[in-house]
Design a protein around this motif. Structure first.
Motif, short mmCIF file in Angstrom:
data_model
loop_
_atom_site.label_atom_id
_atom_site.label_comp_id
_atom_site.label_asym_id
_atom_site.label_seq_id
_atom_site.Cartn_x
_atom_site.Cartn_y
_atom_site.Cartn_z
N ARG A 824 0.86 -1.20 0.00
CA ARG A 824 0.00 0.00 0.00
C ARG A 824 0.89 1.24 0.00
O ARG A 824 1.82 1.33 0.80
CB ARG A 824 -0.90 -0.02 1.23
N GLY A 825 0.61 2.15 -0.89
CA GLY A 825 1.35 3.39 -0.90
C GLY A 825 1.11 4.18 0.38
O GLY A 825 -0.05 4.38 0.77
N VAL A 826 2.18 4.62 1.05
CA VAL A 826 2.00 5.29 2.34
C VAL A 826 2.56 6.70 2.35
O VAL A 826 2.10 7.55 3.12
CB VAL A 826 2.66 4.46 3.49
N ALA A 827 3.59 6.98 1.54
CA ALA A 827 4.20 8.30 1.58
C ALA A 827 4.82 8.61 0.22
O ALA A 827 5.33 7.71 -0.45
CB ALA A 827 5.26 8.38 2.68
N GLY A 828 4.78 9.88 -0.16
CA GLY A 828 5.39 10.29 -1.41
C GLY A 828 4.35 10.81 -2.39
O GLY A 828 3.28 11.29 -2.01
N ASP A 829 4.68 10.69 -3.67
CA ASP A 829 3.80 11.19 -4.73
C ASP A 829 2.61 10.27 -4.92
O ASP A 829 2.77 9.07 -5.19
CB ASP A 829 4.59 11.31 -6.03
N VAL A 830 1.41 10.84 -4.80
CA VAL A 830 0.19 10.03 -4.83
C VAL A 830 0.04 9.31 -6.16
O VAL A 830 -0.34 8.14 -6.21
CB VAL A 830 -1.03 10.92 -4.55
N SER A 831 0.35 10.00 -7.28
CA SER A 831 0.17 9.36 -8.58
C SER A 831 1.06 8.14 -8.73
O SER A 831 0.66 7.12 -9.30
CB SER A 831 0.47 10.37 -9.70
N LEU A 832 2.27 8.22 -8.20
CA LEU A 832 3.19 7.08 -8.27
C LEU A 832 2.71 5.95 -7.36
O LEU A 832 2.81 4.77 -7.72
CB LEU A 832 4.60 7.52 -7.89
N MET A 833 2.20 6.31 -6.18
CA MET A 833 1.66 5.27 -5.29
C MET A 833 0.54 4.49 -5.98
O MET A 833 0.48 3.26 -5.93
CB MET A 833 1.17 5.89 -3.98
N ARG A 834 -0.37 5.25 -6.63
CA ARG A 834 -1.49 4.57 -7.30
C ARG A 834 -0.98 3.72 -8.47
O ARG A 834 -1.50 2.62 -8.72
CB ARG A 834 -2.48 5.61 -7.81
N ALA A 835 0.02 4.23 -9.19
CA ALA A 835 0.56 3.46 -10.31
C ALA A 835 1.22 2.18 -9.82
O ALA A 835 1.08 1.11 -10.44
CB ALA A 835 1.57 4.32 -11.08
N PHE A 836 1.95 2.26 -8.71
CA PHE A 836 2.58 1.04 -8.17
C PHE A 836 1.51 0.05 -7.73
O PHE A 836 1.64 -1.16 -7.99
CB PHE A 836 3.48 1.39 -6.99
#
Length: 1005
Positions: A824-836
């Motif tokens: 789960r993306g927790v910190a950083g750029d939101v668009s990159l978290m969603r892409a991952f």
């Protein structure tokens, strides 16, 4: 071969004590034939052995040897029974007689009495043909160790005779003291004989790495001081023999002390080798010289003057306790006697040293604390209610009262008990009870060690081993009956130990000063001990410090402490609670709000005692953040703070500070404060395990995001870093399920925006390095664990999104897909978290999963259970990897997610419990099974956090120690005295969970 029938039926064999009935049938016929002995006579003798199967097996093997005395020993009684008793009680002796059947003659006649020390010394010196202290027997053997071999064979021959005498005693409990005394004398004789060998080797070229002149060796005085059980003449069959070496020269004859110490050091080393070096004949036991000055780091041999100088200036309290049992054991007896005489005054004045009693108490507790958790219930020597409890109690009483009373200065435990009773320091009934229980425990210890002629203090865990021990000791007819006797002794000994070992008069200080208030009177000391303080003297010191003087704080605390002491006593660790309260009081001093809270808010004061006496984790944080005590007045202050509030505070911190280091320092302080808030809430039962997990997850996420923002907004990157960067939460962090002490599992991902790939990788590495550096906190550790990244520990630390996509498409293993279920993306750029997360979805929620992949998940789980469980850990008690615990529930849920996540979007969650609920609604798990899994997961999660709160370190094994278990139970909101209830509840809950797991995960699932 015809079956045994009639009087030799299988039932009769079982009554004799055989377990392997088929083998016994065969071997009885064979032994009867080879040994020319009637079957009835053979069975009558075997009935008296500890292990008839073992006795019969060794008998057959001995009878098959050519030309042995075995047949003649079997011909008559009592030699037949004597032989069978010895090999039935000791496989070690069975093996010895197989190696040296000529030594069976040692059992031909019963010795009418135990040999004296002089007789033993003569016998063993004769075995190496010693003349004037030098062995004259030739080295012999391929390695020149013939003298050692002869010594060891003679030692074991004599030991076999002592064993036979011991096993034939009508009252082995009463005879324990005499046996132990003789074993100590035998050890002394062995050391003297080995020293004689050492002298010959040291003065004969080619027999050792040292060569000294014969006359110099003869002039060198070496005293071997017995310590511990050998010094007290209470030795076991197989025990470390603790020694100290003292050397001396002869200046009048031209041998300086310096030269003599060199020679004596060589002699000491070879003497030890003669006993415990590996040769054709196995070692006897370990000679342990580590009680010498400076322990392992100190010189092996010192002069008497050097010893005394060390004890005068450097020795610690425990060393004087050890010296209580010192006696000349072997070597130069006159030098040994001078040593003992010289150190005796230091031993008997040591109790007046500052903190002596407390240090001895702590040492005993450390011994208990270092017992592996899975051994506590089986430890005969070190566990609660064991031999060490009796020995420590007696030694402390001796050292305290022996300062002024020579009559209690006895080396042995059994000799000291009646002396203490005669002088009124212990009741006669207590002394008798202690002595009897000590003898019973020593008898059990002797029989355990005879079994393999090896050093052990662990009672067997299996019913067969316990039954053999019951027969060997003759204490009981069955394993359950023996355990009942042993458990009753443990309770008696532990109760008596605590009553005497911690009793207040031992910790009383001669100069307490004038009694200003009742709280520091002698009566208060008794009260503190009575209500549960283990260290009354320390408690009195804290009370006196807090209540002395005329300040407003002292007046308030004089008024409140009598009540608070009872509240502390209700906690699991009142001593530490009171210490922590004193530290907090010293820090806050005359602070108005703190004094007002103590005076006016009994609820807050009671909560404070509960927190301080129930959790070292919280108490140590509170010591650094004392103002947090104000929260205890208001439930609202102890609730987890919303994520938005934490984020707003983080943004404000970043705005106020100019450098990433300054931001990180402030964020670390904020994190400690918020973790302390949740710790207090958990201790007081104000949050559920789910609320706690979400709160801790939010605190971690805000900390990482704030630190990351500070790094990327720093001057070095003020023009933009040219990439997108994100931290991906994994494991329990990704699932929003972390507890106190949980690792923070993460992965790092980046995507180039306005720079080339090489530059992007370099920038990403810089960010990761800074993030690790700035989040490091020695006061409240945060470990960013990246072991779940592609290729595990061998993988690169940070990858681009394209690299992750390519790797997972081509190389991903099943375990990595399973690990991504918590990503789960927790910190950083939101668009990159969603892409991952989109990339991860393709891997963790496949449209179809192959059967071999399912089998691989099950295979890996089985391997994890076998290989990752720490060595010696009880699978039933491991909170993370144990049977029915967190791992079982999570793997169960995750396999269903892997199989059906693509077709059921509601399965696509990183939360274990949310996923389980979805699987119930979809019909893959019935509600009854889910309830069992859910209950186990919550129980194990709560217990895991409670362990960290209690001892302030991460431990994944439910303790066996009652005191530690009691502390955990109190944090889990059990009433006082519920250690056993917690243990039984946990084992029952995880047993039910494991049944569901085994049926479905390894079965139909």
């Amino acid at each position: 071969m015809a079956r045994i029938q009639g009087p030799l039926s299988l039932t009769e064999l079982a009554r004799v004590g055989f377990s392997e009935l088929s083998a016994a049938t065969r071997d009885l016929e064979l032994a009867s034939e080879l040994g020319s002995v009637a079957m009835d006579d053979l069975l009558a003798s075997l009935r008296l052995t500890a292990d008839p199967d073992q006795a019969l097996t060794y008998l057959v093997r001995l009878l098959r040897l050519p030309a042995t005395p075995t047949v003649s020993l079997l011909a008559e009684e009592p030699t037949r029974t004597r032989l069978l008793r010895v090999v039935g009680a000791s496989a070690g002796f069975g093996d010895f007689f197989l190696r040296h059947p000529e030594e069976l003659g040692a059992l031909a006649e019963r010795i009418s009495r135990l040999p004296t020390a002089d007789e033993l010394q003569d016998d063993l010196l004769n075995s190496v043909a010693a003349v004037d202290g030098f062995a004259t027997v030739q080295g012999g053997g391929s390695s020149g160790d013939g003298d050692w071999t002869l010594l060891r064979i003679r030692y074991r021959r004599v030991l076999a005779q002592i064993t036979a005498y011991d096993l034939e005693q009508s009252d082995p409990v009463a005879g324990v003291g005499a046996i132990a005394h003789t074993l100590a004398d035998l050890a002394a004789a062995a050391l003297d004989a080995s020293l004689a060998c050492a002298r010959s080797r040291a003065s004969t070229r080619g027999r050792s790495r040292w060569v000294f002149a014969h006359d110099e060796v003869a002039l060198t005085r070496l005293a071997i001081i017995g310590m511990g059980k050998s010094g007290a003449q209470e030795l076991n069959y197989v025990s470390d023999v603790d020694v100290i070496f003292v050397g001396e020269g002869d200046e009048d004859a031209g041998l300086s002390t310096g030269r003599a110490i060199d020679i004596a050091t060589a002699l000491a080393m070879m003497t030890m080798h003669g006993i415990m070096e590996t040769t054709m004949e196995p070692p006897l036991w370990e000679v342990d010289p580590n009680l010498r000055p400076e322990g392992k780091a100190g010189a092996l041999v010192r002069s008497l003057e050097s010893h005394l100088a060390y004890y005068e200036r450097w020795a610690k309290s425990w060393e004087f306790q050890a010296l209580l049992k010192a006696r000349p054991l072997a070597g130069d007896q006159l030098l040994g006697a001078r040593y003992v005489e010289a150190v005796a005054p230091k031993v008997w004045t040591s109790a007046s040293r500052e903190g002596f009693v407390e240090s001895v108490q702590k040492m005993r507790q450390r011994v208990t604390d270092h017992i592996p958790a899975d051994e506590v219930d089986y430890q005969l020597k070190l566990g609660p209610g064991g031999l060490r409890d009796i020995e420590f109690t007696v030694q402390l009483l001796q050292l305290v009262h022996g300062q002024n009373d020579p009559l209690v200065r006895q080396a042995g435990t059994l000799a000291a008990l009646p002396a203490l009773a005669d002088q009124g320091y212990i009741g006669r009934v207590e002394a008798h009870e202690f002595a009897h229980d000590y003898r019973v425990l020593r008898l059990m210890e002797h029989r355990l060690q005879l079994r393999r002629l090896s050093r052990t203090h662990l009672v067997p865990r299996d019913e067969f081993g316990q039954r053999v021990l019951a027969r060997a000791t003759e204490l009981a007819a069955s394993a359950p009956a023996l355990l009942e006797i042993w458990n009753a002794i443990k309770v008696r000994v532990r109760t008596l130990h605590e009553r005497l070992f911690y009793r207040p008069l031992l910790a009383a200080v001669a100069a307490l000063g004038p009694d200003e208030i009742s709280l520091t009177s002698e009566q208060a000391t008794a009260r503190l001990a009575a209500i549960g303080f283990r260290d009354p003297k320390g408690a009195l010191g804290h009370i006196r410090a807090m209540t002395a003087g005329m300040s407003r704080r002292a007046a308030i605390q004089r008024h409140l402490l009598p009540v608070m002491l009872q509240w502390f006593a209700n906690g699991a660790d009142p001593d530490y609670g009171l210490l922590a309260f004193r530290r907090l009081s010293d820090t806050l001093g005359e602070t108005y709000w703190f004094l007002r809270m103590l005076r006016d808010s009994s609820g807050a004061a009671a909560r404070l005692t509960q927190v301080l006496s129930g959790s070292r984790f919280a108490a140590e944080l509170l010591e650094r953040i004392p103002e947090a005590a104000a929260w205890l007045e208001n439930d609202h202050e102890l609730r987890p703070r919303p994520f938005e509030v934490l984020t707003g505070e983080t943004d404000a911190i970043i705005a106020r500070h100019d450098t990433p280091d300054a931001v990180a320092a402030a964020l670390r302080s904020a994190r400690r404060r918020e973790v302390l808030r949740l710790a207090c809430a958990a201790i007081l039962g104000l949050v559920t395990v789910q609320e706690l997990a979400k709160g801790l997850t939010d605190i971690t996420t805000v900390f990482l995001q704030g630190t990351l923002n500070a790094i990327r907004g720093s001057a070095a990157l003020s023009r933009g870093d040219g990439i997108e960067f994100a931290v991906i939460g994994m494991g329990r962090y990704g699932g929003r399920e972390i507890g106190f002490g949980s690792d923070t599992d993460v992965m790092y991902v980046y995507r180039a925006v306005s720079v080339d790939i090489e530059t992007a990788q370099s920038v990403a590495r810089f960010i990761v390095n800074e993030l690790v550096r700035l989040t490091e906190d020695h006061r409240l550790p945060l470990e960013l664990d990246i072991d779940l990244r592609p290729e595990g520990k061998n993988g690169i630390v940070v990858r681009s999104l394209d690299s992750y996509r390519a790797y997972y498409k081509r190389w991903s293993l099943t375990w990595e897909a399973q690990a991504l279920l918590r990503a789960r993306g927790v910190a950083g750029d939101v668009s990159l978290m969603r892409a991952f997360e989109a990339v991860a979805d393709e891997v963790r929620y496949p449209r179809a999963i192959e059967e071999n992949a399912v089998r691989e998940v099950k295979r890996i789980k089985a391997r994890v259970e076998k290989e990752r469980l720490p060595q010696g850990a009880d699978p039933a008690r491991h909170l993370k990897l144990g049977r029915g615990s967190l791992s079982d529930v999570e793997w169960y849920v995750q396999l269903l997610q892997l199989e059906h996540g693509a077709e059921h979007p509601e399965f696509q969650t990183t939360s274990t419990l949310d996923a389980l609920d979805a699987e119930v609604r979809a019909g893959y798990v019935n509600e009854e099974d889910a309830a069992k899994l859910r209950e186990a997961w919550i129980f194990a999660s709560r217990a895991r956090s409670a362990m960290t709160l209690w001892i302030n370190r991460t431990v994944d094994v439910l303790p066996s120690d009652r005191r530690q278990l009691e502390g955990v139970a109190r944090l889990l909101e059990y009433p006082p005295g519920s250690a056993t209830a917690l243990e039984e509840d946990y084992l029952a809950v995880t047993r039910r969970s494991r049944a569901v797991f085994e049926r479905d995960f390894y079965g139909a699932l």
